[in-house]
Design an enzyme around this catalytic site. Structure first.
Site, short mmCIF file in Angstrom:
data_model
loop_
_atom_site.label_atom_id
_atom_site.label_comp_id
_atom_site.label_asym_id
_atom_site.label_seq_id
_atom_site.Cartn_x
_atom_site.Cartn_y
_atom_site.Cartn_z
N ASP A 44 0.83 -1.20 0.00
CA ASP A 44 0.00 0.00 0.00
C ASP A 44 0.87 1.25 0.00
O ASP A 44 0.48 2.28 -0.57
CB ASP A 44 -0.95 0.00 1.20
CG ASP A 44 -2.19 0.84 0.96
OD1 ASP A 44 -2.88 0.59 -0.06
OD2 ASP A 44 -2.48 1.74 1.76
N CYS A 135 -11.39 3.43 -3.93
CA CYS A 135 -10.41 3.36 -2.85
C CYS A 135 -10.88 4.15 -1.63
O CYS A 135 -10.80 3.68 -0.50
CB CYS A 135 -9.05 3.88 -3.35
SG CYS A 135 -7.76 3.80 -2.09
N TYR A 139 -12.59 2.07 1.47
CA TYR A 139 -11.89 1.96 2.75
C TYR A 139 -12.77 2.42 3.91
O TYR A 139 -12.73 1.84 5.00
CB TYR A 139 -10.58 2.75 2.70
CG TYR A 139 -9.40 1.86 2.41
CD1 TYR A 139 -8.45 1.54 3.37
CD2 TYR A 139 -9.24 1.30 1.13
CE1 TYR A 139 -7.38 0.70 3.10
CE2 TYR A 139 -8.17 0.46 0.84
CZ TYR A 139 -7.25 0.17 1.83
OH TYR A 139 -6.20 -0.67 1.55
N TYR A 163 -9.29 4.88 9.31
CA TYR A 163 -10.19 4.90 8.15
C TYR A 163 -11.67 5.04 8.53
O TYR A 163 -12.52 5.04 7.64
CB TYR A 163 -9.94 3.66 7.30
CG TYR A 163 -8.57 3.72 6.65
CD1 TYR A 163 -8.30 4.63 5.63
CD2 TYR A 163 -7.53 2.90 7.08
CE1 TYR A 163 -7.03 4.72 5.06
CE2 TYR A 163 -6.26 2.98 6.51
CZ TYR A 163 -6.03 3.89 5.50
OH TYR A 163 -4.77 3.99 4.94
N GLU A 204 -9.52 -3.29 -6.00
CA GLU A 204 -9.51 -3.15 -4.54
C GLU A 204 -9.70 -4.51 -3.87
O GLU A 204 -8.99 -4.84 -2.91
CB GLU A 204 -10.63 -2.20 -4.08
CG GLU A 204 -10.32 -0.73 -4.23
CD GLU A 204 -9.24 -0.26 -3.28
OE1 GLU A 204 -9.26 -0.67 -2.09
OE2 GLU A 204 -8.37 0.50 -3.72
#
Length: 219
Positions: A44, A135, A139, A163, A204
């Site tokens: 990541d 994304c 998340y 997140y 993802e």
């Protein structure tokens, strides 16, 4: 219906698959193997470098000052804050910043970042908005699901808190409104936006799988 909602409806199956992935379920409960989380951190980190480029290119293509300012600001924040968080995660595993920078991208990371950058360079601002959206929204939604599954605090709690935090929620809300504005301004691009969104959403899902299986090149 807002166009972002149309995209989320189109990606409902992928969203469900992400939430049910063992990486997500095990991280939520604190039982995820350290090697899998370490692999995610490394990959990541490399992904985020190109994600920042995506926002920077989008900012250059924006035709109004406010959107340009916001997109370039996100690129800066990814480089200045989110990557610093990853360096902090990595330090917990004895991984230096130099080691992070030397990490070779796994095949899925290569596929995802190459797709995003190709969209950035070749696509319209509307396609870029759709490609970056999974994304951000993904998340938040996955992390909220993790928070629901988590029983107690554990070593991965900082990931969940990051997140689901207010700053990330605000960033997600802005990206959602950005997608909606692009959808409203470019009705002729709806099919292309949906295709870009779904491709990123599927990647993802594959990113979780990449981390869980410690995907590499085998060479």
């Amino acid at each position: 219906m807002a166009f972002s909602d149309r995209l989320l409806d189109a990606g409902e199956e992928v969203w469900a698959a992400q939430k049910d992935h063992p990486f997500v379920r095990e991280l939520a409960r604190g039982t995820l193997e350290e090697a899998a989380f370490e692999h995610w951190v490394r990959q990541d980190y490399r992904y985020l470098l190109d994600y920042a480029r995506l926002f920077a290119i989008a900012g250059a293509k924006a035709d109004d000052e406010a959107t340009m300012t916001r997109l370039l600001g996100v690129a800066h924040r990814v480089l200045d804050e989110e990557m610093d968080l990853h360096r902090s995660f990595a330090a917990d595993y004895g991984i230096s910043a130099a080691e992070l920078e030397r990490t070779e991208k796994a095949p899925t990371c290569v596929a995802y970042t190459n797709y995003l950058l190709r969209t950035a360079y070749e696509g319209s601002i509307a396609e870029i908005a759709a490609a970056l959206y999974p994304c951000v929204q993904g998340y938040l939604d996955v992390a909220e699901h993790m928070a629901d599954l988590a029983d107690d605090d554990h070593r991965y709690t900082p990931f969940i808190e990051t997140y689901t935090g207010e700053e990330f929620r605000e960033a997600t809300a802005w990206c959602r409104s950005f997608v909606d504005r692009c959808g409203e301004a470019s009705p002729g691009e709806h099919d292309a936006m949906e295709a870009a969104f779904l491709r990123s959403a599927k990647l993802e899902y594959r990113f979780w799988e990449m981390a869980y299986t410690l995907e590499g090149w085998g060479l």
